[in-house]
Design a protein around this motif. Structure first.
Motif, PDB file in Angstrom:
ATOM      1  N   ILE A   1       6.134   4.827   5.848  1.00  0.00           N
ATOM      2  CA  ILE A   1       6.955   3.618   5.863  1.00  0.00           C
ATOM      3  C   ILE A   1       8.432   3.945   5.699  1.00  0.00           C
ATOM      4  O   ILE A   1       9.287   3.349   6.359  1.00  0.00           O
ATOM      5  CB  ILE A   1       6.508   2.636   4.750  1.00  0.00           C
TER       6      ILE A   1
ATOM      7  N   LEU B   1       5.101  -3.075   9.113  1.00  0.00           N
ATOM      8  CA  LEU B   1       4.712  -2.242   7.973  1.00  0.00           C
ATOM      9  C   LEU B   1       5.516  -2.550   6.733  1.00  0.00           C
ATOM     10  O   LEU B   1       4.967  -2.691   5.642  1.00  0.00           O
ATOM     11  CB  LEU B   1       4.891  -0.756   8.334  1.00  0.00           C
TER      12      LEU B   1
ATOM     13  N   LYS C   1       1.498  -3.614   1.873  1.00  0.00           N
ATOM     14  CA  LYS C   1       2.111  -2.288   1.976  1.00  0.00           C
ATOM     15  C   LYS C   1       3.282  -2.101   1.011  1.00  0.00           C
ATOM     16  O   LYS C   1       3.894  -1.034   0.980  1.00  0.00           O
ATOM     17  CB  LYS C   1       2.612  -2.056   3.401  1.00  0.00           C
TER      18      LYS C   1
ATOM     19  N   GLN D   1       3.054   0.902  -1.452  1.00  0.00           N
ATOM     20  CA  GLN D   1       3.280   2.176  -0.784  1.00  0.00           C
ATOM     21  C   GLN D   1       4.753   2.346  -0.428  1.00  0.00           C
ATOM     22  O   GLN D   1       5.322   3.432  -0.566  1.00  0.00           O
ATOM     23  CB  GLN D   1       2.429   2.278   0.482  1.00  0.00           C
TER      24      GLN D   1
END
Length: 251
Positions: A171, A204, A210, A213
């Motif tokens: 990412i 993302l 997400k 992360q």
């Protein structure tokens, strides 16, 4: 001046057509358009192939993620300037690239960035975040500010010298890339006060699932560059607050 635009795609049959059409609609003639499909399992490649006579190069093969696809596109690119358009997004207007090229030619810049709009996934006329790039300074970058990644266009000669995206990030490779270019390098950077792209919320970095992360990768990225990681990440988040406020006030 030739501009190479790279779109990395995986399972985006619903949106990839609009992204492609926004590039093909540009009034600037010297565009090399490269689409990198990561062996999509839906109908993405069928959609892409509808435009194959007008796309400069199509690469379709398995990869390990978006940044590997982008790096493949950069390696294949032959333009003087490189920009990215993600498969969920589309260029703001048919003269977007003309304006970008004019800024490069008038300023002699190595790196030009602009403004962007985050929009509702289904209703792309509904603006969620209004990302105004604003002026550039290394002080701002050190304190968490970065321009919106898909508004950034960079000379290929600089990328050849400074390197590609770090594929160990899933990412945060774009943040790492921009930090290296805007803080650690000494490039001539210019701000183009024009909207460059509309980005659908839900990619993302905008998917709530997400976010953990993303936090971990940003912290790792800032630590790798010798900055206080958690504090810099918090500052990065603070720069985004006005985007939501101005979106409500302006749109």
């Amino acid at each position: 001046m030739k501009v190479s635009i790279i779109t990395s795609c995986f399972n985006r049959e619903e949106t990839i057509g609009q992204a492609i059409e926004s590039v093909l609609a540009q009034d600037y003639p010297e565009i090399e358009y490269i689409v990198v499909d990561g062996a999509s399992k839906d109908r993405s490649l069928q959609v892409i192939n509808r435009y194959k006579d007008r796309i400069s190069r199509i690469i379709s093969e398995p990869d390990k993620g978006m940044y590997e696809g982008i790096n493949k596109g950069i390696r294949a690119a032959t333009g003087d300037v490189i920009g990215l358009l993600h498969s969920d997004d589309f260029l703001y207007s048919p003269d977007t690239i003309s304006k970008m090229v004019r800024k490069f030619e008038q300023s002699g810049a190595d790196f030009v960035y602009g403004n962007g709009l985050f929009v509702d996934y289904q209703n792309t006329d509904k603006v969620i975040r209004n990302w105004m790039g604003g002026s550039y300074s290394k002080w701002k970058v050190k304190h968490g500010w970065l321009p919106l990644h898909p508004t950034c266009y960079i000379r290929k000669s600089c990328i050849d010298r400074l390197g590609l995206y770090d594929e160990s990030y899933k990412i945060a490779a774009d943040s790492d890339f921009l930090f290296r270019y805007l803080y650690e390098a000494d490039l001539k950077v210019e701000y183009l006060n024009e909207y460059i792209v509309r980005m659908r919320m839900g990619g993302l970095s905008t998917d709530s699932a997400k976010r953990k992360q993303m936090w971990q990768e940003d912290v790792r990225m800032y630590r790798s560059h010798g900055l206080p990681p958690t504090w810099t990440k918090l500052q990065k988040m603070a720069w985004k607050v006005p985007q939501f406020i101005t979106a409500k006030l302006k749109f």
